[in-house]
Design an enzyme around this catalytic site. Structure first.
Site, PDB file in Angstrom:
ATOM      1  N   GLU B  51       0.868  -1.094   0.018  1.00  0.00           N
ATOM      2  CA  GLU B  51      -0.042   0.019   0.027  1.00  0.00           C
ATOM      3  C   GLU B  51       0.925   1.276   0.069  1.00  0.00           C
ATOM      4  O   GLU B  51       1.890   1.384   0.899  1.00  0.00           O
ATOM      5  CB  GLU B  51      -0.878  -0.116   1.373  1.00  0.00           C
ATOM      6  CG  GLU B  51      -2.406  -0.050   1.213  1.00  0.00           C
ATOM      7  CD  GLU B  51      -2.936  -0.101   2.488  1.00  0.00           C
ATOM      8  OE1 GLU B  51      -2.856   1.226   2.758  1.00  0.00           O
ATOM      9  OE2 GLU B  51      -3.542  -1.102   3.109  1.00  0.00           O
ATOM     10  N   ASP B  62      -5.472  10.061   9.770  1.00  0.00           N
ATOM     11  CA  ASP B  62      -4.335   9.546  10.224  1.00  0.00           C
ATOM     12  C   ASP B  62      -3.972  10.077  11.434  1.00  0.00           C
ATOM     13  O   ASP B  62      -3.913  11.213  12.032  1.00  0.00           O
ATOM     14  CB  ASP B  62      -3.266   9.938   8.972  1.00  0.00           C
ATOM     15  CG  ASP B  62      -3.432   9.061   7.862  1.00  0.00           C
ATOM     16  OD1 ASP B  62      -3.299   7.589   8.074  1.00  0.00           O
ATOM     17  OD2 ASP B  62      -3.705   9.269   6.709  1.00  0.00           O
TER      18      ASP B  62
END
Lengths: 404, 277
Positions: B51, B62
Site C-alpha cells: 500500500e 491519520d
C-alpha cells in the site's frame, strides 16, 4: 452553470449537495454517525418542543432579537444609501457564533451525547461552545492551533474559565484548518459519546444546512425589522465571509427576493495578487476538504495552501459549500477587502458610531464604505455586524504601530 | 476481476493456508530516492501486497506517525505524478506484487479522475483506497477506475452496522479493508476476539478477501490478526521507523525497513501453524 428554477432556499438535495458542492466526504467510521445526525436533525426540526426551547434560549440567554440599528453618522459620512447594522455583536459572548452553538447543543442532548468537542481559530467559536457546554453541564474539549493559542491568549483563558479543556494542535500549520483536522480525529476516535459542534456553515452534510438554519435567525429578524422600519426590503445586504455562517444566516431569508442585491466579502489579506489572502472564491478552485466539496485555496497538486487574513476568524482556506454554489450560479456577488481596508473600516465605525467592530465585520464595513457612496440616498443597506472588537484591540494596535 | 495481481496474490496466500501481509509506506518519505529503494526491498522482505500512501497536507484520518510521514514527503517535493513514476520504475523489476494507492480525494480530483485512472493503470497500480470518499460520493472516481480495470477498495469499520454494510459492499472490489478500531491510524490495537467476530460477520456478507488494519504494530499483533483475517495491514509502525531513521540521518533505511517487514512476514506466515501446534 445555469441558475436553477424554483426557490433558491430549497437546498441542499437529499445527499447534501448544493449544485456540485457540499456532500459527505468523510472516513467510513463517521458515515453512520453523520447519517444519524441527519435523522436527528430532521426529527428535531419537526418537533415544536425543540423549536420552543431554542427560541426561549435565544431570547433569554443570548438576548435576541438583536437590534437593527440605523447608523446615521456613518450614513452621513459616506453620503449615499441609508446604512443599517444588524447588531449581532450584542449577543451573549459577543458574536453570532452562539446562535449555532445553542442549536447544536440541544441536538447533542437529544441524541444522548455526553461530550462536546469543537475547533476554533480566533477563539470566538471556542468560547461560544464552552459557554453552551457550561450552560448544559457537558464536558467540552476545544481544539485550537498552537499558533492561534499564542495569538489569542484572552480567549484561551475565557474557555478555561468556562470549564473547557483547550488542546493545542501542533500539527501542520498549527492554525484553524489543523484544529479542524484534529477535531475530526478526536471525533472518529470517540464517535460513541461525542458530539462535534462545527462552528461554520461547512463540513460534511448535514452541518452546512443545520448551521445555516440556526444562523438564519439573523436574516429572519432583519427582514421583519426592516419591513417594520422602512416598509420595504433593503436594496443591498453585506456580510463578511470566512466559512460564511454569519453571511448565509443574513442572506438566506432574502435569496428569493430578486431585487435585493447580496454581496459577500472575502478577506483578501495582503492582496489577491499575493499568496497571502483568504479569498477562496476569488483565488481558489473546487476541491474536497473537511468533509465537503467547496472552493479551496490549493496548489496545482491539490495540496491545501495557507490562508492569511488579519482577522483570525476569516483565516481559513475554504468556504461553506452553499456560498460556493451561490457564487457559481451568480445569485450572490462576492467581493473582497484587504487587511488595510478592514483596518480602515474598523476605525471608521469606531469614530462615526461609537461601535468597535470585530475585524471580521470590519471587512463588511470596508465594503459598505466603498459601495454606499455609489447608491442613492433613499436606498437601503443592511450590513451584518457579526461580532464585537474587544478581542481584536491588540491586533489592531500592532497593525497601527501602537504599543500598549 | 479474476486473473489480476490482487486476486492472484490473495489466492496464492490462501492456497498456502496463510494470511497476506500488506505493508504501508508513504510515497516519498523521507524522500523519493529512499522511498523507491524501500519499495523495491518490500517484496523480498515478505510483503505480499504494497500500500502506497499519497501524501496530503491534511490527512484527517491519520495519526501522528503518518501525518509526519506525509509532511516529510511533501517537504521533499513529492507529487502524485512522481509517485506514479516511482511505481512505473518498480514494475520494471516486479510485475507480480499488487500495489494499492491510499490517500485522500483532493489530490486525485486536482489531477483529474479520468487522467489519474489512465495514468495509474499505465504505471502498474492495481487499486485505490480513498479515505474520505464514502460510497455516497464515489461517483466522481469509481467509473473512471472501473473503466481502467482498477479496484476501488472499500472500508468497513466497527461503526459499520448491518444496515450500513450493504452500501459499503456495493461496488467494492479487490478486497475489503476492515478498520479494526474506531480512530485514526496508529491508534490502540483492537482485541483479537473483536477482530475475529468482525471478520466472521463480514465474511457472511462478502466473498472478498478481508484485510485488517489500524493498530497493528508488532509481529505478535500481526500474528494474532493473521489467524482470523485474509490479510494484515501494518502501516504506522513502519512509517514511525522510517521517521526515526530519517531523524538520525541513517543511510540504511531500506535495509532497516526490510528487517522490520521480514519479522512481520515471519509472524504472519507462521501464525496459523503456530496456533495449530
Amino acid at each position: 452553470m445555469n441558475a436553477p428554477t424554483g426557490s433558491l432556499r430549497a437546498g441542499p438535495d437529499a445527499n447534501g449537495h448544493f449544485g456540485e458542492f457540499g456532500g459527505r466526504y468523510v472516513a467510513e467510521t463517521l458515515m453512520p454517525l453523520i447519517l444519524e445526525l441527519e435523522q436527528a436533525y430532521i426529527a428535531a426540526k419537526a418537533d415544536p418542543a425543540f423549536q420552543a426551547e431554542l427560541d426561549d434560549l435565544l431570547k433569554h440567554y443570548v438576548g435576541r432579537p438583536s437590534p437593527l440599528y440605523f447608523a446615521e453618522r456613518l450614513t452621513e459620512e459616506l453620503g449615499g444609501a441609508k446604512i443599517y447594522l444588524k447588531r449581532d455583536e450584542l449577543n451573549h459572548t459577543g458574536a453570532h457564533k452562539i446562535n449555532n452553538c445553542i442549536g447544536q447543543i440541544l441536538l447533542a442532548r437529544r441524541m444522548g451525547k455526553t461530550r462536546i468537542i469543537a475547533e476554533t481559530g480566533a477563539g470566538q467559536h471556542g468560547v461560544a461552545t464552552a459557554t453552551v457546554a457550561a450552560r448544559f453541564g457537558l464536558p467540552c474539549t476545544i481544539f485550537m492551533g498552537a499558533r492561534d493559542i499564542e495569538r489569542q491568549a484572552p480567549n484561551v483563558f475565557r474557555m478555561k474559565l468556562l470549564g473547557a479543556e483547550v488542546k493545542a494542535v501542533e500539527s501542520g500549520s498549527r492554525t484553524l484548518k489543523d484544529a479542524m483536522n484534529e477535531a475530526l480525529r478526536d471525533w472518529v476516535t470517540n464517535v460513541h459519546d461525542t458530539f462535534y459542534i462545527i462552528g461554520t456553515a461547512a463540513g460534511p452534510h448535514p452541518y452546512p444546512e443545520l448551521v445555516r438554519d440556526f444562523q438564519t435567525v439573523i436574516g429572519k429578524e432583519a427582514r421583519a425589522q426592516i419591513l417594520e422600519r422602512e416598509g420595504r426590503l433593503p436594496d443591498l445586504l453585506v456580510a463578511s465571509i470566512g466559512g460564511g455562517s454569519n453571511a448565509i444566516g443574513l442572506f438566506h431569508p432574502f435569496l428569493d427576493d430578486k431585487d435585493v442585491r447580496i454581496v459577500g466579502i472575502e478577506a483578501s489579506g495582503k492582496g489577491l495578487t499575493t499568496h497571502e489572502h483568504a479569498a477562496s472564491l476569488a483565488g481558489g478552485r473546487a476541491g474536497v476538504l473537511h468533509g465537503n466539496k467547496t472552493m479551496l485555496l490549493q496548489d496545482e497538486d491539490g495540496q491545501i495552501t495557507e490562508a492569511h487574513s488579519i482577522s483570525a476568524g476569516l483565516d481559513y482556506p475554504g468556504i461553506g459549500p452553499e456560498h460556493a454554489w451561490l457564487h457559481a450560479i451568480g445569485r450572490v456577488e462576492y467581493q473582497s477587502a484587504t487587511d488595510t481596508e478592514a483596518l480602515e473600516g474598523f476605525q471608521l465605525l469606531c469614530r462615526t458610531e461609537g461601535i468597535i467592530p470585530a475585524l471580521e465585520p470590519a471587512h463588511a464595513i470596508a465594503a459598505v464604505a466603498r459601495i454606499a457612496p455609489t447608491m442613492a440616498k433613499d436606498q437601503i443597506i443592511i450590513a451584518n455586524l457579526c461580532g464585537r472588537g474587544d478581542k481584536d484591540i491588540f491586533t489592531v494596535a500592532a497593525a497601527l504601530g501602537v504599543t500598549m | 476481476m479474476s486473473g489480476d495481481r490482487l486476486s492472484t496474490r490473495f489466492a496464492a496466500c490462501a492456497a498456502q493456508g496463510r494470511a497476506a501481509l500488506v505493508t504501508f509506506v508513504t510515497a516519498g518519505d523521507p524522500d523519493l530516492a529512499t522511498s523507491a529503494e524501500i519499495l523495491a526491498a518490500l517484496p523480498g522482505a515478505g510483503a505480499d501486497v504494497i500500500e502506497i500512501g499519497m501524501p496530503f497536507t491534511d490527512p484527517m484520518a491519520d495519526g501522528p506517525a503518518i501525518q509526519r510521514g506525509n509532511l516529510r514527503s511533501l517537504a521533499a517535493g513529492t507529487t502524485l505524478r512522481k509517485v506514479l513514476a516511482m511505481v512505473t520504475d518498480f514494475r520494471k523489476a516486479d510485475d507480480a506484487t499488487p500495489i494499492v494507492l491510499m490517500g485522500y480525494f483532493n489530490p486525485l480530483l486536482a489531477f483529474g479522475p479520468e487522467r489519474f485512472a489512465a495514468a495509474a493503470k499505465a504505471a502498474g497500480i492495481d487499486g485505490c483506497i480513498v479515505v474520505d470518499l464514502p460510497p455516497e460520493e464515489a461517483g466522481e472516481l469509481a467509473p473512471a477506475l472501473a473503466a481502467h480495470g482498477l479496484h476501488l477498495v472499500r472500508l468497513a469499520t466497527p461503526t459499520t452496522d448491518a444496515h450500513r454494510l450493504p452500501t459499503v459492499l456495493s461496488g467494492a472490489s479487490g478486497f475489503l479493508y476492515y478498520v479494526a478500531v474506531a480512530g485514526v491510524t496508529g491508534a490502540n490495537s483492537a482485541a483479537a476476539t473483536d477482530v475475529a467476530e468482525a471478520v466472521a460477520r463480514l465474511k457472511a456478507s462478502t466473498s472478498l478477501p478481508i484485510a485488517v488494519g489500524f493498530g497493528v504494530r508488532t509481529p505478535e499483533q500481526a500474528a494474532a490478526i493473521a489467524t482470523h483475517a485474509d490479510a494484515v495491514v501494518v502501516g504506522s509502525a513502519i512509517v514511525d521507523a522510517i521517521g526515526a531513521a530519517a531523524e538520525e540521518r541513517a543511510n540504511d533505511i531500506p535495509a532497516r525497513v526490510a528487517a522490520q517487514v521480514a519479522a512481520l512476514a515471519q509472524a504472519v506466515r507462521t501464525a496459523r501453524t503456530e496456533k495449530a501446534a
